[in-house]
Each structure stands twice: as structure tokens, then as C-alpha cells.
Design an enzyme around this catalytic site. Structure first.
Site, PDB file in Angstrom:
ATOM      1  N   HIS A  33      56.885-123.621  62.031  1.00 50.25           N
ATOM      2  CA  HIS A  33      57.854-124.695  61.849  1.00 50.25           C
ATOM      3  C   HIS A  33      59.270-124.160  61.611  1.00 50.25           C
ATOM      4  O   HIS A  33      60.237-124.632  62.220  1.00 50.25           O
ATOM      5  CB  HIS A  33      57.403-125.601  60.693  1.00 50.25           C
ATOM      6  CG  HIS A  33      58.272-126.795  60.512  1.00 50.25           C
ATOM      7  ND1 HIS A  33      59.325-126.812  59.620  1.00 50.25           N
ATOM      8  CD2 HIS A  33      58.287-127.992  61.133  1.00 50.25           C
ATOM      9  CE1 HIS A  33      59.929-127.980  59.690  1.00 50.25           C
ATOM     10  NE2 HIS A  33      59.316-128.715  60.599  1.00 50.25           N
ATOM     11  N   HIS A  65      51.985-120.353  56.522  1.00 48.51           N
ATOM     12  CA  HIS A  65      52.329-121.728  56.197  1.00 48.51           C
ATOM     13  C   HIS A  65      53.592-121.781  55.343  1.00 48.51           C
ATOM     14  O   HIS A  65      53.629-121.209  54.245  1.00 48.51           O
ATOM     15  CB  HIS A  65      51.217-122.503  55.491  1.00 48.51           C
ATOM     16  CG  HIS A  65      51.312-123.982  55.761  1.00 48.51           C
ATOM     17  ND1 HIS A  65      52.198-124.793  55.088  1.00 48.51           N
ATOM     18  CD2 HIS A  65      50.686-124.773  56.657  1.00 48.51           C
ATOM     19  CE1 HIS A  65      52.092-126.016  55.548  1.00 48.51           C
ATOM     20  NE2 HIS A  65      51.197-126.048  56.507  1.00 48.51           N
ATOM     21  N   GLY A  66      54.602-122.429  55.879  1.00 47.21           N
ATOM     22  CA  GLY A  66      55.835-122.651  55.134  1.00 47.21           C
ATOM     23  C   GLY A  66      56.704-121.399  54.993  1.00 47.21           C
ATOM     24  O   GLY A  66      57.618-121.390  54.167  1.00 47.21           O
ATOM     25  N   GLU A  85      42.787-116.280  56.460  1.00 45.53           N
ATOM     26  CA  GLU A  85      44.239-116.493  56.470  1.00 45.53           C
ATOM     27  C   GLU A  85      44.567-117.224  55.171  1.00 45.53           C
ATOM     28  O   GLU A  85      44.081-118.329  54.913  1.00 45.53           O
ATOM     29  CB  GLU A  85      44.667-117.326  57.682  1.00 45.53           C
ATOM     30  CG  GLU A  85      46.175-117.566  57.645  1.00 45.53           C
ATOM     31  CD  GLU A  85      46.776-118.031  58.950  1.00 45.53           C
ATOM     32  OE1 GLU A  85      46.242-117.695  60.018  1.00 45.53           O
ATOM     33  OE2 GLU A  85      47.790-118.752  58.885  1.00 45.53           O
ATOM     34  N   ASN A 141      53.684-119.553  65.986  1.00 44.90           N
ATOM     35  CA  ASN A 141      53.021-120.846  66.165  1.00 44.90           C
ATOM     36  C   ASN A 141      53.957-121.773  66.953  1.00 44.90           C
ATOM     37  O   ASN A 141      55.086-122.030  66.535  1.00 44.90           O
ATOM     38  CB  ASN A 141      52.703-121.423  64.773  1.00 44.90           C
ATOM     39  CG  ASN A 141      51.970-122.741  64.857  1.00 44.90           C
ATOM     40  OD1 ASN A 141      52.359-123.616  65.634  1.00 44.90           O
ATOM     41  ND2 ASN A 141      50.933-122.913  64.069  1.00 44.90           N
ATOM     42  N   ARG A 175      44.855-130.231  67.498  1.00 41.42           N
ATOM     43  CA  ARG A 175      44.418-131.209  66.486  1.00 41.42           C
ATOM     44  C   ARG A 175      43.581-132.293  67.131  1.00 41.42           C
ATOM     45  O   ARG A 175      43.708-132.577  68.324  1.00 41.42           O
ATOM     46  CB  ARG A 175      45.649-131.855  65.808  1.00 41.42           C
ATOM     47  CG  ARG A 175      46.400-130.907  64.896  1.00 41.42           C
ATOM     48  CD  ARG A 175      47.451-131.669  64.124  1.00 41.42           C
ATOM     49  NE  ARG A 175      46.888-132.329  62.975  1.00 41.42           N
ATOM     50  CZ  ARG A 175      46.999-131.896  61.708  1.00 41.42           C
ATOM     51  NH1 ARG A 175      47.690-130.811  61.424  1.00 41.42           N
ATOM     52  NH2 ARG A 175      46.450-132.550  60.726  1.00 41.42           N
ATOM     53  N   GLU A 186      44.005-122.584  66.294  1.00 44.04           N
ATOM     54  CA  GLU A 186      43.653-123.245  65.036  1.00 44.04           C
ATOM     55  C   GLU A 186      42.924-124.538  65.371  1.00 44.04           C
ATOM     56  O   GLU A 186      43.355-125.281  66.258  1.00 44.04           O
ATOM     57  CB  GLU A 186      44.913-123.583  64.244  1.00 44.04           C
ATOM     58  CG  GLU A 186      45.672-122.375  63.771  1.00 44.04           C
ATOM     59  CD  GLU A 186      46.968-122.771  63.085  1.00 44.04           C
ATOM     60  OE1 GLU A 186      47.254-123.970  62.947  1.00 44.04           O
ATOM     61  OE2 GLU A 186      47.708-121.865  62.709  1.00 44.04           O
ATOM     62  N   HIS A 235      47.644-125.101  67.269  1.00 44.75           N
ATOM     63  CA  HIS A 235      46.628-125.936  66.608  1.00 44.75           C
ATOM     64  C   HIS A 235      46.276-127.117  67.525  1.00 44.75           C
ATOM     65  O   HIS A 235      47.118-127.969  67.781  1.00 44.75           O
ATOM     66  CB  HIS A 235      47.231-126.439  65.288  1.00 44.75           C
ATOM     67  CG  HIS A 235      46.264-127.174  64.410  1.00 44.75           C
ATOM     68  ND1 HIS A 235      46.577-127.534  63.114  1.00 44.75           N
ATOM     69  CD2 HIS A 235      45.001-127.627  64.614  1.00 44.75           C
ATOM     70  CE1 HIS A 235      45.550-128.168  62.571  1.00 44.75           C
ATOM     71  NE2 HIS A 235      44.585-128.241  63.473  1.00 44.75           N
ATOM     72  N   THR A 238      50.914-132.038  57.890  1.00 43.26           N
ATOM     73  CA  THR A 238      50.596-130.675  58.302  1.00 43.26           C
ATOM     74  C   THR A 238      49.324-130.275  57.563  1.00 43.26           C
ATOM     75  O   THR A 238      48.766-131.096  56.837  1.00 43.26           O
ATOM     76  CB  THR A 238      51.777-129.724  57.982  1.00 43.26           C
ATOM     77  OG1 THR A 238      51.434-128.396  58.390  1.00 43.26           O
ATOM     78  CG2 THR A 238      52.132-129.707  56.496  1.00 43.26           C
ATOM     79  N   THR A 239      48.851-129.032  57.773  1.00 42.48           N
ATOM     80  CA  THR A 239      47.604-128.634  57.125  1.00 42.48           C
ATOM     81  C   THR A 239      47.879-128.432  55.640  1.00 42.48           C
ATOM     82  O   THR A 239      48.464-127.447  55.230  1.00 42.48           O
ATOM     83  CB  THR A 239      47.067-127.327  57.767  1.00 42.48           C
ATOM     84  OG1 THR A 239      47.157-127.464  59.183  1.00 42.48           O
ATOM     85  CG2 THR A 239      45.643-127.070  57.377  1.00 42.48           C
ATOM     86  N   ASP A 289      53.318-124.960  67.920  1.00 45.79           N
ATOM     87  CA  ASP A 289      52.957-126.380  67.799  1.00 45.79           C
ATOM     88  C   ASP A 289      54.152-127.318  67.879  1.00 45.79           C
ATOM     89  O   ASP A 289      54.079-128.390  68.485  1.00 45.79           O
ATOM     90  CB  ASP A 289      52.281-126.647  66.445  1.00 45.79           C
ATOM     91  CG  ASP A 289      50.862-126.131  66.407  1.00 45.79           C
ATOM     92  OD1 ASP A 289      50.271-125.904  67.466  1.00 45.79           O
ATOM     93  OD2 ASP A 289      50.348-125.947  65.285  1.00 45.79           O
ATOM     94  N   HIS A 290      55.235-126.932  67.210  1.00 44.22           N
ATOM     95  CA  HIS A 290      56.333-127.895  67.108  1.00 44.22           C
ATOM     96  C   HIS A 290      57.220-127.949  68.342  1.00 44.22           C
ATOM     97  O   HIS A 290      58.013-128.877  68.490  1.00 44.22           O
ATOM     98  CB  HIS A 290      57.100-127.691  65.800  1.00 44.22           C
ATOM     99  CG  HIS A 290      56.202-127.994  64.642  1.00 44.22           C
ATOM    100  ND1 HIS A 290      55.744-129.280  64.378  1.00 44.22           N
ATOM    101  CD2 HIS A 290      55.580-127.197  63.750  1.00 44.22           C
ATOM    102  CE1 HIS A 290      54.914-129.240  63.349  1.00 44.22           C
ATOM    103  NE2 HIS A 290      54.801-127.989  62.957  1.00 44.22           N
ATOM    104  N   ARG A 294      48.344-134.199  68.480  1.00 48.37           N
ATOM    105  CA  ARG A 294      49.768-134.460  68.256  1.00 48.37           C
ATOM    106  C   ARG A 294      50.636-133.233  68.567  1.00 48.37           C
ATOM    107  O   ARG A 294      51.830-133.349  68.719  1.00 48.37           O
ATOM    108  CB  ARG A 294      50.019-134.954  66.841  1.00 48.37           C
ATOM    109  CG  ARG A 294      50.050-133.876  65.802  1.00 48.37           C
ATOM    110  CD  ARG A 294      50.502-134.413  64.483  1.00 48.37           C
ATOM    111  NE  ARG A 294      49.412-135.007  63.759  1.00 48.37           N
ATOM    112  CZ  ARG A 294      49.243-134.870  62.438  1.00 48.37           C
ATOM    113  NH1 ARG A 294      50.122-134.212  61.730  1.00 48.37           N
ATOM    114  NH2 ARG A 294      48.238-135.417  61.834  1.00 48.37           N
TER     115      ARG A 294
HETATM  116  N1  PXP Z   1      48.662-120.944  59.659  1.00 47.48           N
HETATM  117  C1  PXP Z   1      47.910-122.059  59.694  1.00 47.48           C
HETATM  118  C2  PXP Z   1      46.437-121.920  59.573  1.00 47.48           C
HETATM  119  C3  PXP Z   1      48.504-123.324  59.873  1.00 47.48           C
HETATM  120  O1  PXP Z   1      47.726-124.428  59.912  1.00 47.48           O
HETATM  121  C4  PXP Z   1      49.898-123.399  60.037  1.00 47.48           C
HETATM  122  C5  PXP Z   1      50.540-124.731  60.255  1.00 47.48           C
HETATM  123  O2  PXP Z   1      50.067-125.293  61.406  1.00 47.48           O
HETATM  124  C6  PXP Z   1      50.638-122.214  60.025  1.00 47.48           C
HETATM  125  C7  PXP Z   1      49.990-120.993  59.804  1.00 47.48           C
HETATM  126  C8  PXP Z   1      52.104-122.185  60.251  1.00 47.48           C
HETATM  127  O3  PXP Z   1      52.781-122.908  59.293  1.00 47.48           O
HETATM  128  P1  PXP Z   1      54.309-123.234  59.489  1.00 47.48           P
HETATM  129  O4  PXP Z   1      54.424-124.078  60.718  1.00 47.48           O
HETATM  130  O5  PXP Z   1      54.695-123.929  58.241  1.00 47.48           O
HETATM  131  O6  PXP Z   1      55.023-121.903  59.683  1.00 47.48           O
END
Ligand code: PXP
Length: 247
Positions: free
Chosen positions: A217, A194-195, A155, A11, A49, A74, A47, A104-105, A13-14, A53
């Protein structure tokens, strides 16, 4: 015996969050996607959004063409996002809940409570050839509802597991394992994310039904110290080792 190793969706995004902090072009999420592909990522996740962002609309087609990897987009299940996805046709869409004020989600999608609209969105996306996944908490009702609205994939939200410690974390892991078993039994493909970090990814990678992990992240944070490439390679190796050990 051949062990199937979960795919790693990186991912980005960051990378975009950091770029947007200065409003310029650097660091470029498209370059991050290319580095991720070279480091062995199996897919790119991003993602789009509502408030843009993270990545922006114009990033999506560039990310799709910059690497040969599938894009997992996403997005919230809104009219606006649906029309963007139908136009851009990413490989996969993961429907996520979205609230503007969240960092975050935070939770999973309430599929059971909004099944008419979600099944409409799933059908429109699937008709266009997009593989649809639903980001849900590991609750039986949500898994069953995901199957009922026609999703191909769920997921599982690993946020509560990632935040918990000790006994509480073991309970969360049991919930995720049970949801993965149930979902796979209902014919759903199981993803998780996630996380996730180097420390906590192993137990999730070891769940035999999990076919894909989406991680962002932590990898971007770790990249500050070791580089994005090295962080992704290390994550891949931990995922493979955990799955091989559990086989
Ligand atoms: N999966 C989904 C559906 C998410 O929304 C996110 C966070 O955007 C992630 C995975 C990845 O999470 P993380 O950035 O905490 O690794």
C-alpha cells in the site's frame, strides 16, 4: 562479513484496486509487476480475495509469466482458493485470514484454533511443490502452531507495530523480534509485512532472522508522487541500509 539483505516482495494489489475502480484495464497490475522487477523487487505478491476486489483470477497467470520473479499468492484457506492455487501453481502461497467487511487483512491467522483444516491445506499445497507461509501475529502459540501444521514459512503481521507509536511501538517490535527468533529456532523461514513505510521499515529489516518483507500500500501511494520505480528503489535502499547498520 557478508550481510544477508531481506528480499523485497512488492504487493501490487492496490494497482488492481485502482484499475477496478473504473472497471477497465488501466492501471495494469501486470505492467506494475514488470516495473517492480526492473526496480529490483525480488518477488511479486498479490492477494486473490474472495470478492476479487484486488487482482482477479485472470491476472494470476499473467503476473506469473510477465516477469521472471516468483509470485507469492496471498489467499484465504478455502476450498475455492485451494483449487485455484493447485491449478496455477504459484511459487508460494501465503495463507491469510479474510473477512469480507474488512478493509485490509486486519489480524493474523488463528492457526492454533483451526489446525486440522490448515494442516490439510498446507499439505495439499506443499505436495504440489508450493512453498507455504502463514500470516500470523507475533504470538508464541501461533508460531508453534505454524510449525506443527507443517508450514515452511511464517509471515509476521507488522500491522500493530506500524500503527503504534513511541513506547507501544517498542513493545510491538519486541514481540516481533521474539517471534522471529522463536520461529527461526523452530526451523521456520521468517517473513514480515503489513503497513510498512519508509519511516518504519528499518527496525523490521534489522531483525536478523527476517528473510523477506512484503510491502504494497505505501509503495503504491508513494508512486503517485515519485513513481513506482523510484519508490521501490528507495524502499530497497532503506532495507539494505538498516540491515547493514545492524550487522
Ligand atoms: N503481507 C500480507 C500477508 C498482507 O495481507 C498484506 C496486505 O495485503 C501485506 C503483506 C502488505 O501490506 P501493505 O499493503 O500494508 O504494505
Amino acid at each position: 562479513m557478508t550481510v544477508s539483505i531481506p528480499r523485497l516482495g512488492v504487493n501490487i494489489d492496490h494497482i488492481a484496486t485502482l484499475r477496478n475502480a473504473r472497471g477497465g484495464l488501466h492501471p495494469d497490475p501486470v505492467r506494475a509487476a514488470i516495473v517492480a522487477a526492473e526496480a529490483g523487487a525480488d518477488g511479486i505478491t498479490a492477494h486473490l480475495r474472495e470478492d476479487r476486489r484486488h487482482i482477479r483470477d485472470e491476472d494470476v497467470p499473467q503476473i506469473m509469466t510477465a516477469t521472471g520473479l516468483p509470485l507469492n499468492l496471498e489467499m484465504a484457506a478455502t476450498e475455492e482458493m485451494l483449487s485455484i492455487a493447485l491449478r496455477l501453481k504459484p511459487h508460494a502461497v501465503c495463507l491469510v485470514p479474510e473477512r469480507r467487511e474488512e478493509r485490509t487483512t486486519e489480524g493474523g491467522l488463528e492457526v492454533a484454533g483451526d489446525s486440522n483444516w490448515i494442516s490439510h491445506v498446507v499439505r495439499r499445497l506443499a505436495e504440489t511443490g508450493i512453498r507455504v507461509s502463514l500470516f500470523i501475529g507475533p504470538a508464541e502459540a501461533q508460531v508453534r502452531a505454524a510449525r506443527d501444521v507443517g508450514a515452511a514459512v511464517i509471515e509476521l503481521h507488522t500491522g500493530a507495530y506500524a500503527e503504534a507509536e513511541g513506547e507501544e511501538q517498542a513493545v510491538e517490535l519486541c514481540r516481533l523480534t521474539a517471534a522471529a527468533t522463536l520461529g527461526a529456532g523452530l526451523g521456520l523461514e521468517i517473513h514480515a509485512g503489513h503497513g510498512l513505510t519508509f519511516e518504519n521499515v528499518g527496525s523490521i529489516a534489522a531483525i536478523p532472522e527476517v528473510k523477506e518483507l512484503n510491502i504494497g500500500h505505501f509503495l503504491v501511494g508513494e508512486a503517485l508522487f515519485t513513481g513506482f520505480d523510484a519508490a521501490i528503489r528507495e524502499m530497497r535502499s532503506r532495507i539494505s541500509q538498516a540491515r547493514e547498520r545492524s550487522a
